[in-house]
Design a protein around this motif. Structure first.
Motif, mmCIF file in Angstrom:
data_model
loop_
_atom_site.group_PDB
_atom_site.id
_atom_site.type_symbol
_atom_site.label_atom_id
_atom_site.label_comp_id
_atom_site.label_asym_id
_atom_site.label_seq_id
_atom_site.Cartn_x
_atom_site.Cartn_y
_atom_site.Cartn_z
ATOM 1 N N UNK A 59 0.829 -1.211 0.000
ATOM 2 C CA UNK A 59 0.000 0.000 0.000
ATOM 3 C C UNK A 59 0.863 1.261 0.000
ATOM 4 N N UNK A 60 0.557 2.156 -0.927
ATOM 5 C CA UNK A 60 1.258 3.430 -1.003
ATOM 6 C C UNK A 60 2.532 3.425 -1.812
ATOM 7 N N UNK A 61 3.024 2.256 -2.191
ATOM 8 C CA UNK A 61 4.246 2.206 -2.985
ATOM 9 C C UNK A 61 3.986 2.761 -4.384
ATOM 10 N N UNK A 62 5.025 3.323 -4.984
ATOM 11 C CA UNK A 62 4.946 3.810 -6.360
ATOM 12 C C UNK A 62 6.041 3.147 -7.181
ATOM 13 N N UNK A 63 5.845 3.109 -8.490
ATOM 14 C CA UNK A 63 6.806 2.438 -9.352
ATOM 15 C C UNK A 63 7.025 3.150 -10.658
ATOM 16 N N UNK A 64 8.207 2.919 -11.246
ATOM 17 C CA UNK A 64 8.553 3.428 -12.571
ATOM 18 C C UNK A 64 9.129 2.272 -13.373
ATOM 19 N N UNK A 65 8.601 2.073 -14.571
ATOM 20 C CA UNK A 65 9.154 1.106 -15.503
ATOM 21 C C UNK A 65 9.759 1.827 -16.687
ATOM 22 N N UNK A 66 10.977 1.452 -17.038
ATOM 23 C CA UNK A 66 11.711 2.103 -18.120
ATOM 24 C C UNK A 66 11.979 1.094 -19.223
ATOM 25 N N UNK A 67 11.620 1.439 -20.447
ATOM 26 C CA UNK A 67 11.868 0.567 -21.594
ATOM 27 C C UNK A 67 11.813 1.424 -22.847
ATOM 28 N N UNK A 68 12.284 0.861 -23.958
ATOM 29 C CA UNK A 68 12.268 1.612 -25.225
ATOM 30 C C UNK A 68 11.242 1.056 -26.198
ATOM 31 N N UNK A 69 10.502 0.008 -25.809
ATOM 32 C CA UNK A 69 9.531 -0.602 -26.715
ATOM 33 C C UNK A 69 8.131 -0.106 -26.388
ATOM 34 N N UNK A 70 7.607 0.745 -27.250
ATOM 35 C CA UNK A 70 6.325 1.403 -26.997
ATOM 36 C C UNK A 70 5.182 0.405 -26.870
ATOM 37 N N UNK A 71 5.198 -0.652 -27.667
ATOM 38 C CA UNK A 71 4.109 -1.627 -27.644
ATOM 39 C C UNK A 71 4.003 -2.302 -26.273
ATOM 40 N N UNK A 72 5.143 -2.687 -25.706
ATOM 41 C CA UNK A 72 5.131 -3.326 -24.395
ATOM 42 C C UNK A 72 4.710 -2.336 -23.309
ATOM 43 N N UNK A 73 5.187 -1.107 -23.402
ATOM 44 C CA UNK A 73 4.815 -0.092 -22.412
ATOM 45 C C UNK A 73 3.311 0.173 -22.439
ATOM 46 N N UNK A 74 2.732 0.188 -23.626
ATOM 47 C CA UNK A 74 1.280 0.388 -23.730
ATOM 48 C C UNK A 74 0.527 -0.754 -23.054
ATOM 49 N N UNK A 75 1.027 -1.959 -23.200
ATOM 50 C CA UNK A 75 0.409 -3.113 -22.520
ATOM 51 C C UNK A 75 0.514 -2.939 -21.001
ATOM 52 N N UNK A 76 1.660 -2.452 -20.523
ATOM 53 C CA UNK A 76 1.830 -2.222 -19.098
ATOM 54 C C UNK A 76 0.887 -1.152 -18.572
ATOM 55 N N UNK A 77 0.738 -0.068 -19.330
ATOM 56 C CA UNK A 77 -0.173 1.006 -18.894
ATOM 57 C C UNK A 77 -1.606 0.506 -18.814
ATOM 58 N N UNK A 78 -1.992 -0.304 -19.789
ATOM 59 C CA UNK A 78 -3.353 -0.843 -19.781
ATOM 60 C C UNK A 78 -3.568 -1.751 -18.569
ATOM 61 N N UNK A 79 -2.563 -2.577 -18.258
ATOM 62 C CA UNK A 79 -2.679 -3.459 -17.098
ATOM 63 C C UNK A 79 -2.727 -2.653 -15.800
ATOM 64 N N UNK A 80 -1.939 -1.580 -15.731
ATOM 65 C CA UNK A 80 -1.954 -0.733 -14.531
ATOM 66 C C UNK A 80 -3.326 -0.098 -14.333
ATOM 67 N N UNK A 81 -3.907 0.377 -15.413
ATOM 68 C CA UNK A 81 -5.240 0.988 -15.315
ATOM 69 C C UNK A 81 -6.278 -0.041 -14.893
ATOM 70 N N UNK A 82 -6.197 -1.229 -15.457
ATOM 71 C CA UNK A 82 -7.161 -2.286 -15.131
ATOM 72 C C UNK A 82 -7.094 -2.663 -13.654
ATOM 73 N N UNK A 83 -5.899 -2.584 -13.050
ATOM 74 C CA UNK A 83 -5.719 -2.967 -11.643
ATOM 75 C C UNK A 83 -5.814 -1.782 -10.688
#
Length: 255
Positions: A59-83
């Protein structure tokens, strides 16, 4: 002319982009969450599945993911929103080289040490470990997922792997742990992927494409796609299967 819909789906069968089982991931998350991290940094995150699970467990933790592949990052953002984690996790499309994103309480680098060093392997692994030492906060944890040779590959096995594969390309497991110690860590947990984890990953990596090829044998892209996926499978089955290991090191920085 082809469109996006003409291409096979990509990696939808994989929860993690590596040989990592649900059981091992759960143990990793539990151990990391027990340290009550406030910040989590994932280098070469892809879609950041482990990042999301660690942040979600604290609870309360924050995170940053760094990558250069836009397609994978978009999948991560969608999963973050869903959760419901989109307000706590940022997926940044940028290079990790000389990143200023740290220090973080937990730093993940799973199969992405090349993002932290431009040196040829295995020197890149040692340089990545030194970079990770600078990215983790005092008292924090680093989880490094890295390949190693289970045994010295034969000439025929090397020839069946990726182009220009070399016997000195990876360290042994002992050499990898020694490199972590030399970089300023103590190895809290040393784990290696099982044969089942490798088989699940390798099959899941190609399953979408194999199903697409079975359904689209006459497609204009089929011959090229078939050659690529057949070469990948052969590289595994005839080359690095049982030779290349994958370690998960949970590391604590020395004060």
């Amino acid at each position: 002319m082809t469109t996006d819909i003409d291409h096979p789906p990509r990696l939808t069968r994989l929860a993690f982009h590596g040989p990592l089982s649900e059981d091992r991931a759960r143990r990793l998350v539990d151990r990391l969450a027990a340290t009550e991290p406030r910040t989590v940094l994932d280098i070469g995150c892809g879609w950041g599945e482990l990042l999301l699970r660690v942040v979600g467990a604290v609870p309360g933790a924050t995170g940053v993911g760094v990558d250069i592949k836009a397609e994978d990052l978009a999948r991560g953002r969608a999963a973050a929103e869903e959760r419901g984690l989109d307000g706590r996790v940022v997926f940044a499309e940028e290079s990790a080289t000389d990143t200023a994103r740290g220090p973080a309480d937990v730093v993940l680098c799973l199969g992405a040490s090349q993002a932290l060093s431009s040196a040829p392997p295995p020197r890149s692994t040692a340089e990545a470990l030194h970079a990770l030492r600078g990215l983790v906060a005092p008292g924090g944890r680093v989880v490094l997922g890295e390949g190693f040779w289970e045994r010295t590959p034969s000439r025929d096995e090397l020839a069946a792997m990726w182009p220009d594969a070399r016997a000195d390309e990876y360290l042994s497991l002992g050499g990898l742990v020694d490199a972590a110690v030399e970089a300023g860590f103590r190895p809290l947990w040393v784990e290696t992927a099982s044969a089942d984890e490798w088989e699940d990953f390798e099959s899941g990596y190609r399953c979408d494409t194999e199903e697409w090829l079975a359904s689209h044998p006459g497609h204009p892209l089929a011959a090229e796609t078939r050659a690529r996926v057949d070469a990948q499978r052969s590289s595994w089955l005839r080359g690095y299967r049982g030779v290349l290991g994958f370690a998960y090191l949970t590391l604590a920085p020395v004060a």
